[in-house]
Motif scaffolding. Structure first.
Motif, PDB file in Angstrom:
ATOM      1  N   ALA A   9       5.615  -0.843   3.047  1.00  0.00           N
ATOM      2  CA  ALA A   9       5.367  -1.909   2.066  1.00  0.00           C
ATOM      3  C   ALA A   9       4.060  -1.652   1.323  1.00  0.00           C
ATOM      4  N   CYS A  10       3.044  -1.244   2.052  1.00  0.00           N
ATOM      5  CA  CYS A  10       1.760  -0.918   1.439  1.00  0.00           C
ATOM      6  C   CYS A  10       1.901   0.293   0.514  1.00  0.00           C
ATOM      7  N   ASN A  48       2.169   2.528   6.198  1.00  0.00           N
ATOM      8  CA  ASN A  48       3.052   1.383   6.077  1.00  0.00           C
ATOM      9  C   ASN A  48       3.855   1.473   4.782  1.00  0.00           C
ATOM     10  N   GLN A  59      -5.902   2.937   2.302  1.00  0.00           N
ATOM     11  CA  GLN A  59      -5.398   1.562   2.232  1.00  0.00           C
ATOM     12  C   GLN A  59      -4.212   1.271   3.142  1.00  0.00           C
ATOM     13  N   CYS A  60      -3.425   2.269   3.467  1.00  0.00           N
ATOM     14  CA  CYS A  60      -2.133   1.985   4.102  1.00  0.00           C
ATOM     15  C   CYS A  60      -1.918   2.593   5.483  1.00  0.00           C
ATOM     16  N   TYR A 118      -2.176   3.077   9.480  1.00  0.00           N
ATOM     17  CA  TYR A 118      -2.286   2.154  10.610  1.00  0.00           C
ATOM     18  C   TYR A 118      -3.539   2.415  11.396  1.00  0.00           C
ATOM     19  N   LEU A 167      -3.701   6.284  -0.386  1.00  0.00           N
ATOM     20  CA  LEU A 167      -2.722   5.905   0.655  1.00  0.00           C
ATOM     21  C   LEU A 167      -3.357   5.892   2.037  1.00  0.00           C
ATOM     22  N   LYS A 183       3.439  -0.828  -2.759  1.00  0.00           N
ATOM     23  CA  LYS A 183       2.472  -1.600  -3.533  1.00  0.00           C
ATOM     24  C   LYS A 183       1.423  -0.674  -4.155  1.00  0.00           C
ATOM     25  N   SER A 184       0.907   0.253  -3.367  1.00  0.00           N
ATOM     26  CA  SER A 184      -0.090   1.209  -3.860  1.00  0.00           C
ATOM     27  C   SER A 184       0.483   2.079  -4.965  1.00  0.00           C
ATOM     28  N   SER A 203       7.498   2.842   8.437  1.00  0.00           N
ATOM     29  CA  SER A 203       6.507   3.867   8.095  1.00  0.00           C
ATOM     30  C   SER A 203       7.089   4.913   7.154  1.00  0.00           C
TER      31      SER A 203
END
Length: 105
Positions: free
Chosen positions: A37-38, A35, A102-103, A105, A99, A41-42, A64
């Protein structure tokens, strides 16, 4: 005249100091969807957790991240070139693992 130019050039090069450039880039095409946006942020959290200067360029499709180019700049650190190389490689691996964890899908 040619010889004079060559000799003068050699003196100039001998007077220049050679510095090790502690800057490296790691490019990665992601196998799993991440993702965007994730990812951003990460990356922000990761950037704040290290003493290196980090920058990233991404290839995004929809929401993505398909791939990224991570640049790690350690020129302002007192580390040796070898230590920087080891640390930056480990940092790039840690970033990828974070990544995926946490991110994806």
């Amino acid at each position: 005249m040619k010889y004079l130019f060559v000799i003068f050039s050699l003196f100039l090069m001998a007077g220049c100091e050679v510095n090790s450039i502690k800057k490296v880039g790691y490019g990665k095409t992601l196998d799993t969807e991440v993702n965007a946006a994730c990812f951003n942020k990460s990356f922000g959290h990761f950037q704040n957790s290290t003493g290196y200067i980090l920058s990233v360029r991404t290839e995004i499709q929809g929401s993505s991240v398909l791939s990224y180019d991570l640049t790690i700049d350690g020129q302002r650190t007192a580390e040796s070139h070898g230590q920087f190389t080891r640390n930056s490689f480990q940092l790039s691996k840690d970033f990828l693992a974070q990544l995926i964890e946490q991110c994806s899908y």
